[in-house]
Design a protein around this motif. Sequence first.
Motif, PDB file in Angstrom:
ATOM      1  N   ASP A 122       3.929   0.830  -3.136  1.00  0.00           N
ATOM      2  CA  ASP A 122       3.058   1.835  -2.520  1.00  0.00           C
ATOM      3  C   ASP A 122       3.861   2.859  -1.725  1.00  0.00           C
ATOM      4  OD1 ASP A 122       0.660  -0.756  -1.719  1.00  0.00           O
ATOM      5  OD2 ASP A 122       0.711   0.591  -3.460  1.00  0.00           O
ATOM      6  N   SER A 123       5.137   2.629  -1.573  1.00  0.00           N
ATOM      7  CA  SER A 123       5.990   3.558  -0.814  1.00  0.00           C
ATOM      8  C   SER A 123       6.026   4.918  -1.517  1.00  0.00           C
ATOM      9  CB  SER A 123       7.410   2.993  -0.683  1.00  0.00           C
ATOM     10  OG  SER A 123       7.409   1.770   0.019  1.00  0.00           O
ATOM     11  N   ALA A 124       5.652   5.945  -0.798  1.00  0.00           N
ATOM     12  CA  ALA A 124       5.560   7.304  -1.349  1.00  0.00           C
ATOM     13  C   ALA A 124       5.111   8.224  -0.227  1.00  0.00           C
ATOM     14  CB  ALA A 124       4.565   7.368  -2.503  1.00  0.00           C
ATOM     15  N   THR A 125       5.000   9.492  -0.534  1.00  0.00           N
ATOM     16  CA  THR A 125       4.406  10.449   0.401  1.00  0.00           C
ATOM     17  C   THR A 125       2.951  10.645   0.020  1.00  0.00           C
ATOM     18  OG1 THR A 125       6.492  11.625   0.803  1.00  0.00           O
ATOM     19  CG2 THR A 125       4.470  12.823   1.256  1.00  0.00           C
ATOM     20  N   TYR A 126       2.085  10.572   1.006  1.00  0.00           N
ATOM     21  CA  TYR A 126       0.652  10.715   0.772  1.00  0.00           C
ATOM     22  C   TYR A 126       0.173  12.017   1.401  1.00  0.00           C
ATOM     23  CZ  TYR A 126       0.760   6.010  -1.025  1.00  0.00           C
ATOM     24  OH  TYR A 126       1.050   4.906  -1.788  1.00  0.00           O
ATOM     25  N   LEU A 127      -0.543  12.786   0.605  1.00  0.00           N
ATOM     26  CA  LEU A 127      -1.006  14.105   1.005  1.00  0.00           C
ATOM     27  C   LEU A 127      -2.521  14.138   1.073  1.00  0.00           C
ATOM     28  CD1 LEU A 127       1.137  16.010  -1.629  1.00  0.00           C
ATOM     29  CD2 LEU A 127       1.657  15.950   0.795  1.00  0.00           C
ATOM     30  N   CYS A 128      -3.058  14.716   2.124  1.00  0.00           N
ATOM     31  CA  CYS A 128      -4.486  15.004   2.129  1.00  0.00           C
ATOM     32  C   CYS A 128      -4.664  16.480   1.817  1.00  0.00           C
ATOM     33  CB  CYS A 128      -5.152  14.618   3.439  1.00  0.00           C
ATOM     34  SG  CYS A 128      -4.836  15.698   4.838  1.00  0.00           S
ATOM     35  N   ALA A 129      -5.774  16.806   1.198  1.00  0.00           N
ATOM     36  CA  ALA A 129      -6.047  18.182   0.805  1.00  0.00           C
ATOM     37  C   ALA A 129      -7.535  18.435   0.959  1.00  0.00           C
ATOM     38  CB  ALA A 129      -5.608  18.429  -0.637  1.00  0.00           C
ATOM     39  N   LEU A 130      -7.847  19.597   1.524  1.00  0.00           N
ATOM     40  CA  LEU A 130      -9.240  19.954   1.775  1.00  0.00           C
ATOM     41  C   LEU A 130      -9.657  21.082   0.851  1.00  0.00           C
ATOM     42  CD1 LEU A 130      -8.350  18.411   4.336  1.00  0.00           C
ATOM     43  CD2 LEU A 130      -9.810  19.951   5.633  1.00  0.00           C
ATOM     44  N   GLY A 131     -10.893  21.029   0.394  1.00  0.00           N
ATOM     45  CA  GLY A 131     -11.382  22.076  -0.491  1.00  0.00           C
ATOM     46  C   GLY A 131     -12.850  22.361  -0.236  1.00  0.00           C
ATOM     47  N   GLY A 132     -13.286  23.491  -0.775  1.00  0.00           N
ATOM     48  CA  GLY A 132     -14.678  23.878  -0.637  1.00  0.00           C
ATOM     49  C   GLY A 132     -15.074  24.803  -1.761  1.00  0.00           C
ATOM     50  N   SER A 133     -16.326  25.143  -1.799  1.00  0.00           N
ATOM     51  CA  SER A 133     -16.813  25.950  -2.911  1.00  0.00           C
ATOM     52  C   SER A 133     -16.158  27.327  -2.929  1.00  0.00           C
ATOM     53  CB  SER A 133     -18.327  26.094  -2.820  1.00  0.00           C
ATOM     54  OG  SER A 133     -18.687  26.687  -1.585  1.00  0.00           O
ATOM     55  N   ALA A 134     -15.841  27.836  -1.754  1.00  0.00           N
ATOM     56  CA  ALA A 134     -15.249  29.171  -1.689  1.00  0.00           C
ATOM     57  C   ALA A 134     -13.789  29.138  -1.252  1.00  0.00           C
ATOM     58  CB  ALA A 134     -16.049  30.041  -0.732  1.00  0.00           C
ATOM     59  N   ARG A 135     -13.236  27.942  -1.097  1.00  0.00           N
ATOM     60  CA  ARG A 135     -11.861  27.843  -0.612  1.00  0.00           C
ATOM     61  C   ARG A 135     -11.046  27.032  -1.596  1.00  0.00           C
ATOM     62  NH1 ARG A 135     -11.694  28.741   5.009  1.00  0.00           N
ATOM     63  NH2 ARG A 135      -9.438  28.824   4.733  1.00  0.00           N
ATOM     64  N   GLN A 136      -9.819  27.443  -1.763  1.00  0.00           N
ATOM     65  CA  GLN A 136      -8.921  26.690  -2.619  1.00  0.00           C
ATOM     66  C   GLN A 136      -8.427  25.450  -1.885  1.00  0.00           C
ATOM     67  OE1 GLN A 136      -8.594  27.192  -5.662  1.00  0.00           O
ATOM     68  NE2 GLN A 136      -9.435  29.236  -5.868  1.00  0.00           N
ATOM     69  N   LEU A 137      -7.893  24.508  -2.643  1.00  0.00           N
ATOM     70  CA  LEU A 137      -7.392  23.275  -2.070  1.00  0.00           C
ATOM     71  C   LEU A 137      -6.230  23.577  -1.125  1.00  0.00           C
ATOM     72  CD1 LEU A 137      -8.348  20.394  -2.583  1.00  0.00           C
ATOM     73  CD2 LEU A 137      -6.507  20.141  -4.248  1.00  0.00           C
ATOM     74  N   THR A 138      -6.368  23.097   0.104  1.00  0.00           N
ATOM     75  CA  THR A 138      -5.343  23.310   1.121  1.00  0.00           C
ATOM     76  C   THR A 138      -4.737  21.970   1.468  1.00  0.00           C
ATOM     77  OG1 THR A 138      -6.596  25.171   2.018  1.00  0.00           O
ATOM     78  CG2 THR A 138      -4.873  24.234   3.413  1.00  0.00           C
ATOM     79  N   PHE A 139      -3.412  21.871   1.400  1.00  0.00           N
ATOM     80  CA  PHE A 139      -2.705  20.609   1.584  1.00  0.00           C
ATOM     81  C   PHE A 139      -2.153  20.451   2.995  1.00  0.00           C
ATOM     82  CE2 PHE A 139      -2.297  18.503  -2.509  1.00  0.00           C
ATOM     83  CZ  PHE A 139      -2.693  19.493  -3.393  1.00  0.00           C
ATOM     84  N   GLY A 140      -2.122  19.206   3.455  1.00  0.00           N
ATOM     85  CA  GLY A 140      -1.376  18.871   4.642  1.00  0.00           C
ATOM     86  C   GLY A 140       0.090  18.671   4.269  1.00  0.00           C
ATOM     87  N   SER A 141       0.906  18.423   5.271  1.00  0.00           N
ATOM     88  CA  SER A 141       2.348  18.308   5.025  1.00  0.00           C
ATOM     89  C   SER A 141       2.752  16.925   4.513  1.00  0.00           C
ATOM     90  CB  SER A 141       3.131  18.634   6.293  1.00  0.00           C
ATOM     91  OG  SER A 141       2.697  17.801   7.348  1.00  0.00           O
ATOM     92  N   GLY A 142       1.840  15.967   4.620  1.00  0.00           N
ATOM     93  CA  GLY A 142       2.108  14.652   4.050  1.00  0.00           C
ATOM     94  C   GLY A 142       2.651  13.643   5.049  1.00  0.00           C
ATOM     95  N   THR A 143       2.434  12.376   4.744  1.00  0.00           N
ATOM     96  CA  THR A 143       3.001  11.265   5.507  1.00  0.00           C
ATOM     97  C   THR A 143       3.817  10.416   4.545  1.00  0.00           C
ATOM     98  OG1 THR A 143       1.171  11.171   7.079  1.00  0.00           O
ATOM     99  CG2 THR A 143       2.527   9.188   6.838  1.00  0.00           C
ATOM    100  N   GLN A 144       5.087  10.177   4.908  1.00  0.00           N
ATOM    101  CA  GLN A 144       5.943   9.344   4.058  1.00  0.00           C
ATOM    102  C   GLN A 144       5.758   7.883   4.465  1.00  0.00           C
ATOM    103  OE1 GLN A 144       9.966  10.716   3.689  1.00  0.00           O
ATOM    104  NE2 GLN A 144      10.703   8.753   2.942  1.00  0.00           N
ATOM    105  N   LEU A 145       5.212   7.103   3.559  1.00  0.00           N
ATOM    106  CA  LEU A 145       4.960   5.689   3.804  1.00  0.00           C
ATOM    107  C   LEU A 145       6.054   4.840   3.174  1.00  0.00           C
ATOM    108  CD1 LEU A 145       3.063   3.338   4.706  1.00  0.00           C
ATOM    109  CD2 LEU A 145       2.028   3.488   2.430  1.00  0.00           C
TER     110      LEU A 145
END
Lengths: 111, 113
Positions: free
Chosen positions: A84-107
């Motif tokens: 499971d070791s990897a970098t995990y990214l969260c990303a937010l999106g909406g109907s009028a917004r493109q997917l926006t990524f966080g900088s990630g957490t390295q696990l």
Amino acid sequence: SQKIEQNSEALNIQEGKTATLTCNYTNYSPAYLQWYRQDPGRGPVFLLLIRENEKEKRKERLKVTFDTTLKQSLFHITASQPADSATYLCALGGSARQLTFGSGTQLTVLP
Amino acid sequence: EAGVTQFPSHSVIEKGQTVTLRCDPISGHDNLYWYRRVMGKEIKFLLHFVKESKQDESGMPNNRFLAERTGGTYSTLKVQPAELEDSGVYFCASSHARNYGYTFGSGTRLTVV
């Protein structure tokens, strides 16, 4: 402006424990939130999507929660494994917004 | 099914030269996206195609970047002329719909020297 923060750049845990990663956001009302896994030299791999009207989503050992009042998502990996070791990214999106990524957490899951 | 394919995987060019990146999305995915990660920064949106049409190109840094999607299939991203700050990893992704998970390619690492 909108801001996405993921907890500590690096997180180390012992194999078998539950890893909990945090994604906080401000100045944004996303319609959905996604979590991705990224390994070195590879593109992000989609894991889970949770919508604004959903509180929790599960997939095998993964669980995501979404609290639009706190503007926070928690990502849990139960019974963690070294694989499971990897970098995990969260990303937010909406109907009028493109997917926006966080900088990630390295696990890193230690054997 | 085949994944998203990007070519080349690496490119090193001199400042002022031209580079063209290619992306082959998953067959049947109408939505195609270009993203970029520059050193130490988050993955940032560049543009979005729906079939052959540019739906949103608000993330394109300047007019040195030109993206096309021929016949709604593969896409190219041309940088002309390249500048040092263009260095980074360029990702292409495709999806069945806007609010579905994206399938990313492995990226093209562009280095401008």
